[in-house]
Design an enzyme around this catalytic site. Sequence first.
Site, mmCIF file in Angstrom:
data_model
loop_
_atom_site.group_PDB
_atom_site.id
_atom_site.type_symbol
_atom_site.label_atom_id
_atom_site.label_comp_id
_atom_site.label_asym_id
_atom_site.label_seq_id
_atom_site.Cartn_x
_atom_site.Cartn_y
_atom_site.Cartn_z
ATOM 1 N N HIS A 77 -13.465 50.755 90.556
ATOM 2 C CA HIS A 77 -13.393 50.178 89.215
ATOM 3 C C HIS A 77 -14.728 49.520 88.848
ATOM 4 O O HIS A 77 -15.279 49.771 87.771
ATOM 5 C CB HIS A 77 -12.250 49.156 89.171
ATOM 6 N N GLU A 78 -15.242 48.674 89.730
ATOM 7 C CA GLU A 78 -16.493 47.961 89.442
ATOM 8 C C GLU A 78 -17.700 48.892 89.485
ATOM 9 O O GLU A 78 -18.607 48.776 88.661
ATOM 10 C CB GLU A 78 -16.664 46.782 90.401
ATOM 11 N N HIS A 81 -18.013 50.779 86.283
ATOM 12 C CA HIS A 81 -18.644 50.003 85.203
ATOM 13 C C HIS A 81 -20.164 50.143 85.269
ATOM 14 O O HIS A 81 -20.825 50.373 84.254
ATOM 15 C CB HIS A 81 -18.270 48.518 85.305
#
Length: 169
Positions: A77-78, A81
């Site tokens: 997820h990170e 980004h």
Amino acid sequence: MNKSQLQSEASLRTRQLLASAEQHFGLAPSHPNILFDLKGKAAGMLILHKNGLSKIRYNPDLLENYGQKFLKQTVPHEVAHLVARSLYGPTIKPHGKEWQAIMSFFKTPAIRCHSFDTKLSTVRSMRYFEYRCNCQNHRISAIRHNRVRSGITYLCRECGSSLIYIKAS
């Protein structure tokens, strides 16, 4: 796995996902600072500085409590980004189609929010500061106190006078 091993595994997984995406999308290698200092309800956070440096912060309590689920969900997820911002620029929506495409590349469901029980995580504690106006004392959060220090003026809703710093509480 103990806390140290989990943090090493999260760092390794972060670097592997980044290397895979950078190679696939033809991006220059990025070397974010990986920290395990996040507290509260967030599992992870990407911070991009104007000078080009980046940080990925992970919540060590949630990593320790959720181990493999954290590694499979939060780490991609990170990283997604960071890759999405590198590919498409700073104006994209945080969980928009660009981010979702990167999550698909990572073969990870594009879930916006985690479902971890955050009661187990250390809660951030907010500092407060005492201020005074012409009519009463005020208790101001650290966020507003820092804004005052940067030049913003807050006025009392009762008397309209400026709030003046007294001390930290």
